[in-house]
Design a protein around this motif. Structure first.
Motif, PDB file in Angstrom:
ATOM      1  N   CYS A  29      -1.056   0.351  -3.318  1.00 29.12           N
ATOM      2  CA  CYS A  29      -0.192   0.959  -2.297  1.00 29.12           C
ATOM      3  C   CYS A  29      -0.350   2.473  -2.393  1.00 29.12           C
ATOM      4  CB  CYS A  29       1.262   0.560  -2.539  1.00 29.12           C
ATOM      5  SG  CYS A  29       2.399   1.360  -1.385  1.00 29.12           S
TER       6      CYS A  29
ATOM      7  N   CYS B   7       3.649   5.947  -1.866  1.00 28.77           N
ATOM      8  CA  CYS B   7       4.292   6.946  -2.716  1.00 28.77           C
ATOM      9  C   CYS B   7       3.420   7.224  -3.934  1.00 28.77           C
ATOM     10  CB  CYS B   7       5.717   6.541  -3.097  1.00 28.77           C
ATOM     11  SG  CYS B   7       5.924   5.699  -4.663  1.00 28.77           S
TER      12      CYS B   7
ATOM     13  N   ARG C 180       3.573   6.791  -6.913  1.00 25.73           N
ATOM     14  CA  ARG C 180       3.349   5.802  -7.978  1.00 25.73           C
ATOM     15  C   ARG C 180       2.014   5.087  -7.797  1.00 25.73           C
ATOM     16  NH1 ARG C 180       7.675   4.880 -11.307  1.00 25.73           N
ATOM     17  NH2 ARG C 180       9.641   5.657 -10.502  1.00 25.73           N
ATOM     18  N   ARG C 181       1.576   4.976  -6.552  1.00 22.04           N
ATOM     19  CA  ARG C 181       0.291   4.318  -6.227  1.00 22.04           C
ATOM     20  C   ARG C 181       0.147   3.011  -7.006  1.00 22.04           C
ATOM     21  NH1 ARG C 181      -3.118   7.819  -3.180  1.00 22.04           N
ATOM     22  NH2 ARG C 181      -2.327   9.934  -3.153  1.00 22.04           N
ATOM     23  N   CYS C 182       1.119   2.137  -6.850  1.00 21.45           N
ATOM     24  CA  CYS C 182       1.134   0.869  -7.591  1.00 21.45           C
ATOM     25  C   CYS C 182      -0.106   0.039  -7.294  1.00 21.45           C
ATOM     26  CB  CYS C 182       2.337   0.026  -7.177  1.00 21.45           C
ATOM     27  SG  CYS C 182       3.939   0.756  -7.513  1.00 21.45           S
TER      28      CYS C 182
ATOM     29  N   ILE D 171      -1.143  -3.688  -7.274  1.00 23.86           N
ATOM     30  CA  ILE D 171      -0.308  -4.897  -7.205  1.00 23.86           C
ATOM     31  C   ILE D 171      -1.197  -6.139  -7.171  1.00 23.86           C
ATOM     32  CG2 ILE D 171       1.591  -5.997  -5.935  1.00 23.86           C
ATOM     33  CD1 ILE D 171       2.061  -3.244  -4.552  1.00 23.86           C
TER      34      ILE D 171
ATOM     35  N   GLY E 220       5.416  -4.275  -5.594  1.00 23.54           N
ATOM     36  CA  GLY E 220       5.335  -2.961  -6.225  1.00 23.54           C
ATOM     37  C   GLY E 220       6.648  -2.581  -6.890  1.00 23.54           C
TER      38      GLY E 220
ATOM     39  N   CYS F  75       8.975  -0.630  -6.137  1.00 24.50           N
ATOM     40  CA  CYS F  75      10.150  -0.546  -5.259  1.00 24.50           C
ATOM     41  C   CYS F  75      10.716  -1.919  -4.918  1.00 24.50           C
ATOM     42  CB  CYS F  75       9.820   0.212  -3.981  1.00 24.50           C
ATOM     43  SG  CYS F  75       8.433  -0.514  -3.081  1.00 24.50           S
TER      44      CYS F  75
ATOM     45  N   ARG G 202       7.490  -4.256  -1.323  1.00 30.12           N
ATOM     46  CA  ARG G 202       6.128  -4.261  -0.785  1.00 30.12           C
ATOM     47  C   ARG G 202       5.322  -5.253  -1.622  1.00 30.12           C
ATOM     48  NH1 ARG G 202       5.774   0.304   2.498  1.00 30.12           N
ATOM     49  NH2 ARG G 202       3.627   0.936   2.118  1.00 30.12           N
TER      50      ARG G 202
ATOM     51  N   ASN H 240      11.862   3.649  -4.798  1.00 29.34           N
ATOM     52  CA  ASN H 240      10.816   3.915  -5.789  1.00 29.34           C
ATOM     53  C   ASN H 240      11.337   4.735  -6.968  1.00 29.34           C
ATOM     54  OD1 ASN H 240      11.217   6.120  -4.178  1.00 29.34           O
ATOM     55  ND2 ASN H 240       9.065   6.618  -3.914  1.00 29.34           N
TER      56      ASN H 240
HETATM   57  S1  SF4 Z   1       6.809   2.075  -5.545  1.00 29.21           S
HETATM   58 FE1  SF4 Z   1       6.640   0.954  -3.615  1.00 29.21          FE
HETATM   59  S2  SF4 Z   1       6.102   2.561  -2.143  1.00 29.21           S
HETATM   60 FE2  SF4 Z   1       5.666   3.407  -4.164  1.00 29.21          FE
HETATM   61  S3  SF4 Z   1       3.503   2.946  -4.526  1.00 29.21           S
HETATM   62 FE3  SF4 Z   1       4.720   1.290  -5.442  1.00 29.21          FE
HETATM   63  S4  SF4 Z   1       4.789  -0.283  -3.841  1.00 29.21           S
HETATM   64 FE4  SF4 Z   1       4.187   1.622  -2.855  1.00 29.21          FE
END
Ligand code: SF4
Ligand code: SF4
Length: 352
Positions: A20, A23, A25-27, A29, A35, A37, A40, A86
């Protein structure tokens, strides 16, 4: 039932994993997981928003509540939030939304939301309560439609958007309240918000500025853990040097909430000292928030020193600017963007 929206802001990786990029964090997944948050989700190798078209709170709010004090003052904004965030702020006043892990809310597609805004005579839409980045595609689709109808769009954000996300929202975003906590102190962010690195917040603000989004900065002053005047000075200097002296700077009073109920509210004297530091640094529009009736809720003309905008809580009690947003007494130009909506509401109106 509004269908799930496939996210725009993600990259496909090997093994059906996704990254992602909404934001900082660029998770990364894995398939079937969500993610940080919690809203998502990777479904078979593509990222889906679980809160697209699923607002959990909708109100008609006075714009001062955001706070945006220098942007279309007196206007009313349809305010929308979903679940998820997030950050993990231990004092979040909207924790029942931001930290909720179950996907709850009504089904309201973007077109219907814009119709709500018109029905409740709002001049704009605000994406707020939880962090709008986590429902960014929904804000985008509402925002683009709203703009076509002549409405403006604002974010209340923790500022953790990636540059890609800022570019995506710049199509419709007119103004942003960027919420700093404890003057951006990195240790505070780590300990009380689970945020590993504050640098992306500064980058995000600069990206917003580059795209001519109206910016107001808030700073939550937290007693004991986040009330250093040196930190206030450093943030105020950064604002002065990078954004300009005319950038509104709001020093917000902390009230105990969520998991930080043992701390007292910020003493008003602490906020006053913080205000004085920011003014010494050279910021022209420094305000105290969450202290209704305080003299620093008001704006005094930098040209002649007279009270030109009186505020009480979320209402405007005095307006001494002309049509060109110049001081009625000395003609000094005040950086108000948009126009003054006389007689705007002073209290929120719950819709959902
Ligand atoms: S926290 Fe949510 S919005 Fe932020 S990168 Fe992870 S999945 Fe995406
Ligand atoms: S960023 Fe805002 S909405 Fe999210 S947890 Fe912190 S205070 Fe709450």
């Amino acid at each position: 039932m509004v269908s799930l929206k496939v996210e725009v802001l993600y990259e496909e990786l090997s093994g059906k994993r996704v990254r992602c990029i909404a934001c900082a964090r660029r998770c990364v997944i894995e398939e079937g997981r969500r993610g940080f948050c919690g809203v998502r989700e990777n479904k078979e190798g593509s990222l889906h928003s679980l809160v697209y078209g699923k607002p959990a709170a909708v109100n008609a709010d006075p714009i001062l509540k955001k706070p945006l004090d220098f942007f279309n003052p007196g206007s009313t904004v349809l305010s929308i939030g979903t679940v998820g965030c997030n950050f993990r702020c231990q004092y979040c006043c909207n924790w029942s939304l931001s930290q909720e892990t179950e996907i709850i809310g009504a089904d309201i597609p973007p077109k219907k939301m814009v119709e709500f805004a018109e029905r409740y005579r709002c001049q704009g839409i605000s994406y707020t309560y939880n962090e709008p980045t986590v429902f960014i595609e929904y804000t985008h689709d509402i925002g683009v439609l709203a703009k076509q109808k002549g409405l403006f769009n604002t974010y209340v954000t923790n500022g953790y958007l990636t540059p890609e996300a800022v570019e995506y929202v710049s199509e419709f975003l007119d103004a942003a309240t960027v919420d700093f906590k404890a003057s951006g102190n990195p240790e505070f962010y780590k300990r009380f918000a689970a945020v590993p690195d504050v640098e992306p917040i500064y980058e995000c603000v600069l990206e917003l500025k580059k795209r001519d989004v109206h910016i107001e900065i808030t700073n939550l002053v937290v007693p004991k853990y986040g009330d250093s005047l040196e930190d206030v000075r450093a943030l105020a200097e950064w604002i002065r040097d990078k954004l300009g002296r005319d950038t509104p700077f709001h020093l917000l009073r902390f009230h105990p909430n969520y998991r930080m109920v043992d701390l007292p509210s910020t003493p008003v004297s602490t906020l006053e000292k913080a205000c004085e530091v920011a003014m010494e640094v050279g910021l022209r529009y420094v305000l105290i928030g969450n202290v209704p009736g305080h003299r620093y809720e008001n704006t005094y003309c930098p040209g002649c020193g007279k009270l030109i905008i009186g505020r009480y809580g979320f209402a405007i009690s005095k307006w001494e600017l002309n049509e060109q947003n110049r001081c009625n007494f000395c003609g000094y130009s005040i950086p108000v963007r948009g126009k003054y909506f006389r007689g705007g509401m002073g209290l929120p109106l719950p819709i959902l």
